[in-house]
Design an enzyme around this catalytic site. Structure first.
Site, PDB file in Angstrom:
ATOM      1  N   PRO A   1       3.053  -1.782   4.487  1.00 36.91           N
ATOM      2  CA  PRO A   1       3.144  -1.351   5.827  1.00 36.91           C
ATOM      3  C   PRO A   1       1.496  -1.064   6.024  1.00 36.91           C
ATOM      4  O   PRO A   1       0.772  -0.531   5.301  1.00 36.91           O
ATOM      5  CB  PRO A   1       3.949  -0.250   5.770  1.00 36.91           C
ATOM      6  CG  PRO A   1       4.276   0.187   4.477  1.00 36.91           C
ATOM      7  CD  PRO A   1       3.961  -1.084   3.558  1.00 36.91           C
TER       8      PRO A   1
ATOM      9  N   ASP B   1      -8.774   2.406  -4.251  1.00 32.08           N
ATOM     10  CA  ASP B   1      -7.872   1.286  -3.720  1.00 32.08           C
ATOM     11  C   ASP B   1      -8.205  -0.202  -4.388  1.00 32.08           C
ATOM     12  O   ASP B   1      -7.137  -0.979  -4.803  1.00 32.08           O
ATOM     13  CB  ASP B   1      -7.771   1.030  -2.369  1.00 32.08           C
ATOM     14  CG  ASP B   1      -6.886   2.346  -1.651  1.00 32.08           C
ATOM     15  OD1 ASP B   1      -6.843   3.304  -2.476  1.00 32.08           O
ATOM     16  OD2 ASP B   1      -6.724   2.196  -0.578  1.00 32.08           O
TER      17      ASP B   1
ATOM     18  N   LEU C   1      -0.916   2.895   1.713  1.00 30.57           N
ATOM     19  CA  LEU C   1      -0.335   2.286   0.515  1.00 30.57           C
ATOM     20  C   LEU C   1      -1.505   0.946   0.212  1.00 30.57           C
ATOM     21  O   LEU C   1      -1.059   0.096  -0.539  1.00 30.57           O
ATOM     22  CB  LEU C   1       1.191   1.567   0.599  1.00 30.57           C
ATOM     23  CG  LEU C   1       2.121   2.491   0.933  1.00 30.57           C
ATOM     24  CD1 LEU C   1       3.463   1.765   1.089  1.00 30.57           C
ATOM     25  CD2 LEU C   1       2.335   3.515  -0.307  1.00 30.57           C
TER      26      LEU C   1
HETATM   27  O1  PMV Z   1      -4.567   5.524   2.534  1.00 31.73           O
HETATM   28  P1  PMV Z   1      -5.141   4.640   1.616  1.00 31.73           P
HETATM   29  O2  PMV Z   1      -3.837   3.660   0.944  1.00 31.73           O
HETATM   30  O3  PMV Z   1      -6.256   3.816   2.133  1.00 31.73           O
HETATM   31  O4  PMV Z   1      -5.775   5.724   0.330  1.00 31.73           O
HETATM   32  C1  PMV Z   1      -6.780   6.266   0.667  1.00 31.73           C
HETATM   33  C2  PMV Z   1      -7.294   7.352  -0.805  1.00 31.73           C
HETATM   34  C3  PMV Z   1      -8.297   8.273  -0.111  1.00 31.73           C
HETATM   35  O5  PMV Z   1      -8.625   9.084  -1.561  1.00 31.73           O
HETATM   36  C4  PMV Z   1      -7.804   9.165   0.769  1.00 31.73           C
HETATM   37  C5  PMV Z   1      -9.559   7.619   0.317  1.00 31.73           C
HETATM   38  C6  PMV Z   1     -10.445   6.834  -0.864  1.00 31.73           C
HETATM   39  O6  PMV Z   1     -11.343   6.242  -0.456  1.00 31.73           O
HETATM   40  O7  PMV Z   1      -9.942   7.194  -2.231  1.00 31.73           O
END
Ligand code: PMV
Length: 312
Positions: free
Chosen positions: A98, A149, A103
């Site tokens: 999603p 990520d 995620l």
């Molecule tokens: O929201 P997502 O799945 O893109 O995860 C972001 C993770 C954070 O720590 C909030 C941002 C990052 O760049 O690590």
């Protein structure tokens, strides 16, 4: 030339989101059952490279798309890296991950596109390169990505991650089960990361203390995972959620999902990713997977997925 398909997994951050942007460690695991798939086929001469985002009903012509278009950007990054011209081809993308839900959907799509396009050009990119190319696109999604990520998605294995350092794979001694529950509220990571930065700038000492504690939690979590002490993760996840609430990225609906999971027998639970909506994760004993799933649905989750983090 036959069609070529490449895929990439979604991911969840087990602990350390947000603090990871400020240099503290975090742990993330791939969600191999939720994937984006990119299929590329040759197109008539002169067509250029088109990317069809089938779920979004959107077609992107790479040559003319804006520099900030993430799908065009990953394709251009791959072509520049390989020093090859744009092929005449159609790349069709489908994703089960999603969007705007914490995620890693943007990264997942980037990694699948990079691999499919390179394979179509007769090249295989190594994982580090795929991760680095996806990182450049992450910068479009939100200005100051930590890199966690793209690392976990490209490597498709659990990582202990510190910004600016090579990823450290670590041992999962004993498999464990997570439920991932979608609040159904979309939230752009760009916004929550920027909001946290503003609050950090206004109140550095307090925020550094929150972030440091989140980093300590990630370190402790890693030790327990390596030792197979899975139940010991539970209070760490709970505390990490409380800290994420303190830095202002939870929502009442996320708190409710977390409480519902715990009351139904989850060992621990927290929001995952950027927050402000998106998903929560719950660490569940195998015997409670069904009851916790039902409780999360009852508490308003629009989707619930089960994933097992396997031994490595
Ligand atoms: O929201 P997502 O799945 O893109 O995860 C972001 C993770 C954070 O720590 C909030 C941002 C990052 O760049 O690590």
């Amino acid at each position: 030339m036959p069609d070529i398909t490449r895929s990439a997994p979604g991911k969840v951050i087990l602990c350390g989101e947000h603090s990871v942007v400020y240099g503290y460690p975090a742990i993330a695991v791939p969600v191999s059952g939720l994937r984006a798939r990119a299929t590329i086929s040759a197109a008539p001469s002169g067509s250029g490279l088109r990317i069809v985002a089938a779920d979004l009903n959107e077609t992107v012509q790479v040559k003319t798309a804006l520099p900030t278009h993430p799908l065009a950007a990953i394709a251009r990054g791959v072509l520049a890296h390989l020093a090859l011209p744009e092929p005449d081809a159609t790349l069709t993308l489908r994703s089960e991950v999603p969007i705007a839900a914490g995620l890693g959907s943007g990264t997942t799509v980037s990694v699948a596109v990079a691999r499919a396009l390179a394979a179509h050009l007769g090249q295989e990119l190594d994982t580090e390169t795929v991760s680095a190319l996806a990182y450049e696109v992450e910068k479009i999604h939100h200005g100051t990505p930590s890199g966690i990520d793209n690392t976990v998605v490209a490597y498709e294995r659990p990582v202990y991650f510190v910004k600016g350092q090579p990823p450290t794979p670590f041992t999962i001694h004993t498999p464990f089960h997570l439920l991932i529950a979608n609040s159904g509220i979309p939230s752009a990571t760009r916004h929550t990361v920027a909001a946290v930065r503003q609050r950090w700038e206004a109140n550095r000492a307090t925020y550094e203390a929150y972030f440091k504690r989140m980093g300590d939690i990630a370190d402790a979590a890693r030790e327990h995972i390596e030792a197979g002490q899975i139940k010991h993760l539970a209070p760490l996840l709970d505390e990490n959620h409380a800290l994420l609430r303190d830095i202002g990225v939870s929502l009442p609906v996320l708190d409710q999902l977390v409480s519902a999971a715990r009351e139904a027998g989850a060992w621990g639970a927290k929001l995952t990713g950027g927050g402000g909506g998106g998903n929560v994760i719950a660490l569940v004993p195998p015997a409670h997977i069904e009851t916790v799933t039902a409780a999360l649905r009852q508490a308003g989750a629009t989707q619930v997925w089960h994933t097992e983090v396997e031994s490595h």
